[in-house]
Design a protein around this motif. Structure first.
Motif, PDB file in Angstrom:
ATOM      1  N   LEU A 275       0.829  -1.207   0.000  1.00 43.65           N
ATOM      2  CA  LEU A 275       0.000   0.000   0.000  1.00 43.65           C
ATOM      3  C   LEU A 275       0.863   1.257   0.000  1.00 43.65           C
ATOM      4  O   LEU A 275       0.616   2.190  -0.777  1.00 43.65           O
ATOM      5  N   ALA A 276       1.883   1.278   0.840  1.00 43.79           N
ATOM      6  CA  ALA A 276       2.738   2.458   0.928  1.00 43.79           C
ATOM      7  C   ALA A 276       3.451   2.739  -0.384  1.00 43.79           C
ATOM      8  O   ALA A 276       3.723   3.903  -0.725  1.00 43.79           O
ATOM      9  N   ALA A 277       3.747   1.684  -1.148  1.00 39.62           N
ATOM     10  CA  ALA A 277       4.476   1.853  -2.403  1.00 39.62           C
ATOM     11  C   ALA A 277       3.566   2.146  -3.587  1.00 39.62           C
ATOM     12  O   ALA A 277       4.054   2.319  -4.708  1.00 39.62           O
ATOM     13  N   SER A 278       2.257   2.193  -3.357  1.00 45.05           N
ATOM     14  CA  SER A 278       1.348   2.307  -4.506  1.00 45.05           C
ATOM     15  C   SER A 278       0.412   3.511  -4.419  1.00 45.05           C
ATOM     16  O   SER A 278      -0.631   3.526  -5.065  1.00 45.05           O
ATOM     17  N   GLU A 279       0.769   4.523  -3.633  1.00 40.71           N
ATOM     18  CA  GLU A 279      -0.079   5.714  -3.533  1.00 40.71           C
ATOM     19  C   GLU A 279      -0.245   6.379  -4.901  1.00 40.71           C
ATOM     20  O   GLU A 279      -1.340   6.799  -5.278  1.00 40.71           O
ATOM     21  N   GLY A 280       0.865   6.477  -5.637  1.00 40.17           N
ATOM     22  CA  GLY A 280       0.773   7.096  -6.966  1.00 40.17           C
ATOM     23  C   GLY A 280      -0.101   6.288  -7.906  1.00 40.17           C
ATOM     24  O   GLY A 280      -0.850   6.858  -8.715  1.00 40.17           O
ATOM     25  N   LEU A 281      -0.034   4.970  -7.818  1.00 44.10           N
ATOM     26  CA  LEU A 281      -0.842   4.112  -8.676  1.00 44.10           C
ATOM     27  C   LEU A 281      -2.326   4.238  -8.341  1.00 44.10           C
ATOM     28  O   LEU A 281      -3.175   4.247  -9.236  1.00 44.10           O
ATOM     29  N   ILE A 282      -2.653   4.370  -7.062  1.00 46.38           N
ATOM     30  CA  ILE A 282      -4.052   4.560  -6.673  1.00 46.38           C
ATOM     31  C   ILE A 282      -4.579   5.876  -7.222  1.00 46.38           C
ATOM     32  O   ILE A 282      -5.703   5.952  -7.739  1.00 46.38           O
TER      33      ILE A 282
END
Length: 332
Positions: A275-282
């Motif tokens: 989750l922490a690594a995918s903020e931009g993807l969200i």
């Protein structure tokens, strides 16, 4: 008086298993008395989505969803769930079964060829004839060996606790199927003609349920529920349903999850590190969803690939995103 919040939507299974027993008594017009009673195996895996009972269900319903699930449970009415693909319509049935410890989910996947009878039971007449020609009569007298209840038929067997029945994508079925379901939803029973014809000489027959659990006893050729099942019918909104059908259902529409719920879903499925690594993807996913139809599981697939494939370059990351986050209503 019963307790209203039976299903809490918190994910953890009810350790004591008593919440479902604290429902309000059914309305007088929704009382059923099927017999003989079959005990429900409450420790059976709920299905392919939640095979491990010790695991917290990765499902995050909103307040309206929890409220309407409880309404359906107390009123003993089916729940008609609509919404775009990927909003968690089918997963809801597994989440309720998991939390309330209601055993395995009975799933009936609807196609254009589905009929009411195919959901109720199957009788292997050919197998019985073939076996009768090769074995003594006393070995083939048990007609129950050649009968198997379908998911719908099993759900309405007289269990001591409600079964969970998922009727998936009901709008794909024949136009008459919703009206045909009305009768069984109202009276809570159905007949098996092959058993009704022999009921005078063989009043009780034990038949196999859809989930291969303990055999169910059918009396006088008719199956009648004791506890009305928790029925979840999903629809992608591809067609309208008759007013008489809608009147007998509790209707729930699942909206696309917002940013907060998407983060909760990603964290529940893939962990806080992903989750922490995918903020931009969200953020990218939300932006793309404003212009075309995207499903939540596409975001999960993208996060999984990018988090697991850590050696990819930035250009390859971009290509993966384009492939996985393809608009469902766009050109192939």
């Amino acid at each position: 008086m019963g307790e209203f919040p039976i299903y809490l939507g918190e994910g953890a299974a009810d350790a004591e298993g008593e919440r479902i027993r604290r429902r309000a008594d059914p309305p007088p017009w929704r009382v059923f008395d099927g017999a003989p009673v079959t005990p429900l195996n409450r420790d059976a895996p709920v299905g392919r989505r939640l095979p491990d009972r010790s695991r917290v269900a990765p499902y995050h319903p909103d307040e309206a969803t929890v409220r309407l699930v409880n309404v359906a449970l107390h009123l003993r009415r089916p729940l008609l769930v609509t919404g775009d693909p990927g909003t968690g319509k089918s997963t809801l049935a597994y989440a309720v079964a998991h939390e309330l410890r209601l055993g395995g989910v009975l799933r009936w996947a609807i196609t254009s060829r589905s009929t009411l009878v195919s959901g109720l039971y199957h009788y292997d007449a050919v197998g019985r004839i073939e076996e009768a020609s090769t074995r003594p009569e006393e070995e083939t007298a048990d007609i129950g060996r050649f009968l198997r209840l379908g998911p719908l038929g099993t759900a309405f067997a007289p269990y001591d606790l409600p079964r969970v029945l998922l009727i998936d994508e009901i709008d794909k079925g024949d136009i008459d199927l919703p009206n045909e379901l009305l009768d069984i939803f109202e009276i809570g029973e159905y007949g098996i003609p092959e058993l009704e014809r022999i009921a005078e000489g063989t009043p009780e027959v034990r038949v196999r349920p859809a989930d291969d659990g303990d055999r169910v006893t059918v009396r006088d050729g008719r199956v009648r529920c004791r506890e009305f099942p928790f029925v979840v019918m999903t629809s992608n909104g591809e067609r309208e349903f008759p007013p008489a059908f809608l009147r007998r259902c509790i209707q729930l529409h699942l909206a696309q999850p917002d940013a907060e719920r998407l983060r909760a879903i990603v964290g529940a499925h893939l962990g806080e590190e992903a989750l922490a690594a995918s903020e931009g993807l969200i953020t990218d996913f939300l932006s793309r969803r404003e212009h075309g139809q995207l499903a939540t599981d596409q975001l999960l697939n993208a996060v999984y690939l990018l988090h697991q494939a850590g050696g990819l370059g930035q250009a390859d990351h971009g290509k993966l995103v384009e492939v996985v986050l393809h608009e469902l209503n766009g050109p192939v």
